[in-house]
Motif scaffolding. Sequence first.
Motif, PDB file in Angstrom:
ATOM      1  N   LEU A 213      40.536  18.941   5.781  1.00 55.13           N
ATOM      2  CA  LEU A 213      41.125  19.596   4.603  1.00 55.13           C
ATOM      3  C   LEU A 213      40.220  19.430   3.377  1.00 55.13           C
ATOM      4  CD1 LEU A 213      44.876  18.574   5.095  1.00 55.13           C
ATOM      5  CD2 LEU A 213      43.932  20.892   5.215  1.00 55.13           C
ATOM      6  N   LEU A 214      39.646  18.260   3.225  1.00 53.62           N
ATOM      7  CA  LEU A 214      38.742  18.023   2.098  1.00 53.62           C
ATOM      8  C   LEU A 214      37.471  18.869   2.225  1.00 53.62           C
ATOM      9  CD1 LEU A 214      39.084  14.147   1.701  1.00 53.62           C
ATOM     10  CD2 LEU A 214      40.057  15.927   0.225  1.00 53.62           C
ATOM     11  N   LYS A 215      36.978  18.982   3.450  1.00 47.51           N
ATOM     12  CA  LYS A 215      35.791  19.808   3.674  1.00 47.51           C
ATOM     13  C   LYS A 215      36.083  21.273   3.366  1.00 47.51           C
ATOM     14  CE  LYS A 215      32.365  21.027   7.197  1.00 47.51           C
ATOM     15  NZ  LYS A 215      31.924  20.836   8.629  1.00 47.51           N
ATOM     16  N   ASN A 216      37.280  21.720   3.691  1.00 50.63           N
ATOM     17  CA  ASN A 216      37.662  23.104   3.420  1.00 50.63           C
ATOM     18  C   ASN A 216      37.679  23.400   1.921  1.00 50.63           C
ATOM     19  OD1 ASN A 216      38.703  25.725   4.399  1.00 50.63           O
ATOM     20  ND2 ASN A 216      40.589  25.102   3.341  1.00 50.63           N
ATOM     21  N   GLN A 217      37.912  22.369   1.093  1.00 51.65           N
ATOM     22  CA  GLN A 217      37.899  22.529  -0.367  1.00 51.65           C
ATOM     23  C   GLN A 217      36.527  22.173  -0.952  1.00 51.65           C
ATOM     24  OE1 GLN A 217      39.990  23.896  -2.301  1.00 51.65           O
ATOM     25  NE2 GLN A 217      41.701  24.150  -0.867  1.00 51.65           N
ATOM     26  N   HIS A 218      35.529  22.044  -0.083  1.00 51.53           N
ATOM     27  CA  HIS A 218      34.155  21.744  -0.515  1.00 51.53           C
ATOM     28  C   HIS A 218      34.084  20.426  -1.297  1.00 51.53           C
ATOM     29  CE1 HIS A 218      33.271  25.851   0.723  1.00 51.53           C
ATOM     30  NE2 HIS A 218      34.260  26.264  -0.042  1.00 51.53           N
ATOM     31  N   CYS A 219      34.905  19.475  -0.882  1.00 51.39           N
ATOM     32  CA  CYS A 219      34.925  18.173  -1.537  1.00 51.39           C
ATOM     33  C   CYS A 219      33.883  17.276  -0.879  1.00 51.39           C
ATOM     34  CB  CYS A 219      36.313  17.545  -1.427  1.00 51.39           C
ATOM     35  SG  CYS A 219      36.410  15.881  -2.084  1.00 51.39           S
ATOM     36  N   GLU A 220      32.908  16.845  -1.656  1.00 48.85           N
ATOM     37  CA  GLU A 220      31.837  16.010  -1.136  1.00 48.85           C
ATOM     38  C   GLU A 220      31.932  14.554  -1.586  1.00 48.85           C
ATOM     39  OE1 GLU A 220      28.185  17.834  -2.240  1.00 48.85           O
ATOM     40  OE2 GLU A 220      28.545  19.670  -1.064  1.00 48.85           O
TER      41      GLU A 220
ATOM     42  N   VAL B 197      48.985  17.265   5.282  1.00 48.60           N
ATOM     43  CA  VAL B 197      49.016  18.581   4.633  1.00 48.60           C
ATOM     44  C   VAL B 197      48.527  18.449   3.198  1.00 48.60           C
ATOM     45  CG1 VAL B 197      50.860  19.532   6.069  1.00 48.60           C
ATOM     46  CG2 VAL B 197      51.430  18.306   3.964  1.00 48.60           C
ATOM     47  N   GLU B 198      48.020  19.548   2.666  1.00 46.17           N
ATOM     48  CA  GLU B 198      47.505  19.585   1.296  1.00 46.17           C
ATOM     49  C   GLU B 198      48.615  20.019   0.336  1.00 46.17           C
ATOM     50  OE1 GLU B 198      43.971  21.942  -1.194  1.00 46.17           O
ATOM     51  OE2 GLU B 198      44.128  22.105   1.002  1.00 46.17           O
TER      52      GLU B 198
ATOM     53  N   TYR C 251      44.729  17.080 -11.828  1.00 51.69           N
ATOM     54  CA  TYR C 251      44.996  16.206 -10.681  1.00 51.69           C
ATOM     55  C   TYR C 251      43.875  16.374  -9.657  1.00 51.69           C
ATOM     56  CZ  TYR C 251      49.803  16.443 -12.516  1.00 51.69           C
ATOM     57  OH  TYR C 251      50.917  16.409 -13.315  1.00 51.69           O
ATOM     58  N   GLY C 252      43.544  15.268  -8.983  1.00 54.55           N
ATOM     59  CA  GLY C 252      42.628  15.380  -7.866  1.00 54.55           C
ATOM     60  C   GLY C 252      43.325  16.049  -6.690  1.00 54.55           C
ATOM     61  N   ILE C 253      42.553  16.526  -5.721  1.00 56.60           N
ATOM     62  CA  ILE C 253      43.129  17.152  -4.531  1.00 56.60           C
ATOM     63  C   ILE C 253      43.979  16.121  -3.793  1.00 56.60           C
ATOM     64  CG2 ILE C 253      42.612  18.204  -2.304  1.00 56.60           C
ATOM     65  CD1 ILE C 253      40.047  19.310  -3.587  1.00 56.60           C
ATOM     66  N   MET C 254      45.247  16.482  -3.526  1.00 51.86           N
ATOM     67  CA  MET C 254      46.197  15.548  -2.923  1.00 51.86           C
ATOM     68  C   MET C 254      46.556  15.970  -1.506  1.00 51.86           C
ATOM     69  SD  MET C 254      48.896  14.700  -5.985  1.00 51.86           S
ATOM     70  CE  MET C 254      48.341  14.169  -7.611  1.00 51.86           C
ATOM     71  N   LEU C 255      46.617  14.969  -0.633  1.00 53.11           N
ATOM     72  CA  LEU C 255      47.032  15.170   0.752  1.00 53.11           C
ATOM     73  C   LEU C 255      48.165  14.205   1.051  1.00 53.11           C
ATOM     74  CD1 LEU C 255      43.482  15.123   2.438  1.00 53.11           C
ATOM     75  CD2 LEU C 255      44.680  17.105   1.475  1.00 53.11           C
TER      76      LEU C 255
ATOM     77  N   TYR D 147      40.102  20.999  -8.040  1.00 51.84           N
ATOM     78  CA  TYR D 147      40.085  22.402  -7.631  1.00 51.84           C
ATOM     79  C   TYR D 147      39.158  23.212  -8.533  1.00 51.84           C
ATOM     80  CZ  TYR D 147      43.985  21.642  -4.446  1.00 51.84           C
ATOM     81  OH  TYR D 147      44.772  21.200  -3.414  1.00 51.84           O
ATOM     82  N   LEU D 148      38.355  24.058  -7.911  1.00 54.01           N
ATOM     83  CA  LEU D 148      37.447  24.932  -8.647  1.00 54.01           C
ATOM     84  C   LEU D 148      38.232  26.123  -9.185  1.00 54.01           C
ATOM     85  CD1 LEU D 148      34.520  25.627  -9.473  1.00 54.01           C
ATOM     86  CD2 LEU D 148      34.321  26.875  -7.298  1.00 54.01           C
TER      87      LEU D 148
END
Length: 261
Positions: free
Chosen positions: A112-119, A171-172, A159-163, A142-143
């Motif tokens: 899920l993080l990779k799908n949001q281009h989170c490195e 789930v995201e 907010y940072g991306i939350m799972l 989020y961009l």
Amino acid sequence: MNQSQLRFIYIAVALMVAVFAWLFWHQDGPVAGANANASTSASADAIASAAASAPTQAAASAAAVTKLPGVRDEPGLLPAPEAEKFDVAVLEDRALLSQYLNPAQRQQALALLKNQHCESQKISVYFKKDVAEKLLVSDCYYLVSPGQDGNPGWYDTDYGIMLVVDKTGVVELKDITQFKFMYESSKLSAVTSLNKNGRLQLWLDGLICENDGADDDEDTAASNAASTSASAASQHKSPLAGCWSTTVVEINGDKLEMYSK
């Protein structure tokens, strides 16, 4: 009819008009006064009645207001119950997720993080002993608008991306963007599981009103005071004191709902 008779008729008519005018004036005067007195009395009674009923009307109006669950009636921070707050582990390397997630959960989270281009490797884990559910908060955002002509893109830093991790998987929580506060002041202050029903609560703090008009010097002084002394902030030194508020939302699958007990 001669001129003398006409003169007599004119005089008689004039006298009759004068008499009727005199009678009308004397009859209307007292009536008008009485009406004025009655009107004044009625107005006084109306004012007294309104004053007497004001508290009752105010109470009725207050009772008629629908209160949003999980939101304070007045601006102010609403702390989560200390004993119910989840612990937080800030990981500098995603590989350490294996200490908190099983292999399948870890794989889902990374995908899920990779799908949001989170490195970014940094991620926070909210967890509590004997509670299966967990919340992961990435150091990525989020961009909103991609960069152009060499300019960096614009990211939503509320907010940072939350799972969320539960028994069914990971789930995201994209709905978190619907609960932003003003001036990108949004902050996740706590995570709880009050009802023990598998649904976590997120305690979100932020600004809900404008600056009260203080000048830049006052803003700077208040900011310095708040950053150097927690007690100063608690004593409302900042010109934004009274503008901070808390919203409590509950996770339902990949959706967020206003929390109600």
